[in-house]
Design a protein around this motif. Structure first.
Motif, mmCIF file in Angstrom:
data_model
loop_
_atom_site.group_PDB
_atom_site.id
_atom_site.type_symbol
_atom_site.label_atom_id
_atom_site.label_comp_id
_atom_site.label_asym_id
_atom_site.label_seq_id
_atom_site.Cartn_x
_atom_site.Cartn_y
_atom_site.Cartn_z
ATOM 1 N N UNK A 131 0.813 -1.402 0.202
ATOM 2 C CA UNK A 131 0.016 0.009 0.032
ATOM 3 C C UNK A 131 0.892 1.189 0.052
ATOM 4 N N UNK A 132 1.953 1.330 0.999
ATOM 5 C CA UNK A 132 3.001 2.527 0.749
ATOM 6 C C UNK A 132 3.522 2.646 -0.730
ATOM 7 N N UNK A 133 4.041 1.429 -1.249
ATOM 8 C CA UNK A 133 4.286 1.361 -2.385
ATOM 9 C C UNK A 133 3.457 2.037 -3.764
ATOM 10 N N UNK A 134 2.257 1.676 -3.335
ATOM 11 C CA UNK A 134 1.216 2.311 -4.508
ATOM 12 C C UNK A 134 1.384 3.939 -4.173
ATOM 13 N N UNK A 135 1.187 4.280 -2.978
ATOM 14 C CA UNK A 135 0.969 5.712 -2.575
ATOM 15 C C UNK A 135 2.064 6.462 -2.930
ATOM 16 N N UNK A 136 3.444 5.788 -2.945
ATOM 17 C CA UNK A 136 4.288 6.312 -3.388
ATOM 18 C C UNK A 136 4.669 6.515 -4.657
#
Length: 107
Positions: A16-21
């Protein structure tokens, strides 16, 4: 970093963090196309277990059909913008970690 007995929760949080990044970097003002492309490739090579990637500049350059110099400048640009952390170790491959500039401000 990941927790050993979390039933995959740390990996899901990382993805999820990677998607937001990726969304954030895609719209980051002043970031070159080359830096976005290198950052995208590096981020997609990260996995939920160690949450980093560790490729040499020449490996990234070969995969993206770029010169090693362009890859090095793109990584430096991402680091300068504060969205990529590069862990440099003597005689070892660099490790890359994504960083959301606003994550330190989250409660």
């Amino acid at each position: 970093m990941p927790k050993r007995n979390d039933d995959g929760e740390a990996a899901l949080e990382f993805y999820d963090k990677r998607r937001r990044w990726l969304d954030y970097v895609n719209e980051l003002d002043g970031l070159s196309d080359r830096a976005f492309r290198v950052g995208f490739w590096v981020a997609k090579k990260m996995n939920g277990n160690d949450q980093c990637s560790w490729y040499r500049h020449d490996q990234i350059a070969r995969a993206l059909c770029m010169s090693v110099d362009k890859v090095a400048r793109a990584l430096l640009e991402l680091e300068t913008k504060g969205v990529l952390i590069i862990v440099r170790q003597h005689r070892q491959v660099n490790r890359y970690l994504i960083r959301l500039p606003f994550e330190a401000d989250d409660p």
